[in-house]
Scaffold this active site. Structure first.
Site, short mmCIF file in Angstrom:
data_model
loop_
_atom_site.label_atom_id
_atom_site.label_comp_id
_atom_site.label_asym_id
_atom_site.label_seq_id
_atom_site.Cartn_x
_atom_site.Cartn_y
_atom_site.Cartn_z
N ASP A 137 85.67 -50.96 42.90
CA ASP A 137 86.59 -49.94 43.42
C ASP A 137 87.61 -50.48 44.42
OD1 ASP A 137 85.71 -47.63 42.04
OD2 ASP A 137 83.92 -47.58 43.29
N ASP B 78 87.88 -45.51 34.70
CA ASP B 78 88.45 -45.49 36.06
C ASP B 78 88.94 -46.88 36.50
OD1 ASP B 78 86.22 -43.89 35.40
OD2 ASP B 78 85.97 -43.18 37.44
N1 GLY Z 1 86.22 -43.15 40.18
C1 GLY Z 1 85.27 -42.15 40.32
C2 GLY Z 1 85.72 -40.81 39.89
O1 GLY Z 1 86.77 -40.64 39.32
O2 GLY Z 1 84.95 -39.89 40.14
#
Ligand code: GLY
Length: 387
Positions: free
Chosen positions: A110, A170
């Protein structure tokens, strides 16, 4: 090329009052700063750095390691961008700095969310080398999660009994940090990793209708696809709304850096899927999953809408569907200001309400989320300078 047929009727009357929306965002954020202060006074750990959501009506702050830690600092940078008021810059700097330690945290993919939304905006606006160096260091750390066998960056370390090498849609969002790192250093390693990840995702994450799976489980030794699943969507074969939003934004951004037509076409195809879906409501704020079982009695996800609005305001500049994309973005932003913003002075200062984090886990359902606010302000910013 995607044929974008459905425009015309739906957006013609949309009105957006940008000044009013910015003023409202400012007044809510002033309240948020106060609310953050109150919590921090009692935070014995000293680790809490940014707001994430409301939990049972209480403001939830997170530590820098949380994937959402960079959004609030990014919001403050966007408020500075939008208003040029130096107070916002002061707070932006203040909320960016405590995230620096994430630059060496290799336990998560992330990095882009945490560091690029905060330090990325900080560097874009100030040109300060301190911010630049954190971006480069963070990109190195993120690159350490890349596998040349899979040709992708590993997303999660958790749930290792289920996925040996999971990649979530993501993760496309983290590539921006890598592309920028190549621009800043001249080292093409980051760029190549980003392109390989985007290509692997292009090959394996999408169904024939261009909707995206959430999680692909790879064999770490051979790179073979072992599983196609969801984690936050309704089921493995459903289209989780925010996942589609990450994909649209991700391939639009990849086109910005590479000018590879396949990325542009992919973004356009997903946009087409998103807006033409039979379960997309007329106001273009999607339900949390396009295949959720009780539509229309399902929560919306405003965060998916703001991510897509922001992406469309970039994609419009690359596409022959410019007018259509602009009108859709404007419609989303207008409907948000009308029906999805917080009541003034409420929600502890979050700007928007009605987002959904993870419905299957019953977590963060129909609540404010910092990333909905972040992409909303980014979209207002892009709207303001749209030509
Ligand atoms: N990246 C985590 C979400 O979109 O919940």
């Amino acid at each position: 090329m995607v044929i974008f047929l459905f425009l015309g009727t739906l957006a013609a009357k949309a009105q957006l009052n940008l000044k009013k929306d910015i003023r409202f965002a400012e007044s809510q954020t002033i309240l948020m700063l106060d609310e953050i202060d109150k919590i921090k006074q009692h935070d014995k750990t000293g680790n809490l750095v940014a707001p994430r959501t409301l939990e049972h009506g209480k403001l939830k702050l997170v530590a820098s390691r949380d994937w959402t830690s960079g959004f609030f600092a990014g919001e403050l940078w966007y408020l500075y961008d939008l208003t040029k008021n130096k107070n916002w810059r002061y707070f932006a700097e203040k909320f960016t700095k405590p995230l620096e330690q994430e630059k060496t945290n290799a336990k998560t993919h992330d990095m882009g969310f945490k560091v690029y939304c905060s330090f990325g905006n900080a560097y874009r606006i100030t040109g300060n080398d301190y911010y630049k160096n954190v971006i480069i260091e963070s990109a190195k750390t993120l690159a350490s999660r890349y596998s040349d066998k899979v040709k992708a960056i590993r997303s999660w370390d958790h749930n290792s009994e289920k996925w040996a090498f999971p990649v979530i849609i993501d993760n496309m969002m983290n590539l921006e940090l890598l592309f920028e790192a190549t621009k800043l250093t001249g080292d093409s390693t980051f760029y190549k990793i980003a392109v390989n990840h985007a290509n692997t995702t292009l090959k394996n994450h999408f169904r024939p209708d261009y909707s995206s799976y959430h999680v692909i489980g790879y064999d770490p030794e051979t790179g073979k696809v072992l599983k196609k699943n969801t984690h936050q969507g309704y089921n493995d074969e459903s289209a989780w709304a925010r996942g589609q939003a990450w994909a649209i934004y991700g391939y639009t951004m990849c086109y910005r850096y590479t000018k590879d037509k396949r990325y542009l076409e992919q973004a356009e195809h997903i946009v087409n899927y998103f807006f033409k879906h039979k379960n997309m409501p007329a106001d273009m704020i999607p339900y949390w999953d396009f295949d959720a079982p009780n539509i229309p009695n399902e929560p919306r996800d405003v965060s998916a809408a703001t991510i897509v609005a922001s992406a469309l305001l970039e994609l419009a500049n690359y596409s022959k569907n410019k007018k259509s994309y602009f009108k859709h973005a404007k419609l989303i932003l207008t409907n948000i200001s009308k029906n999805y913003i917080s009541k003034p002075g409420s929600n502890k200062g979050f700007i928007l309400s009605y987002s959904t984090g993870s419905k299957p886990s019953n977590l963060e359902v129909n609540v404010p989320l910092s990333y909905a606010d972040y992409y909303y302000l980014e979209a207002l910013n892009r709207y303001k300078s749209f030509k």
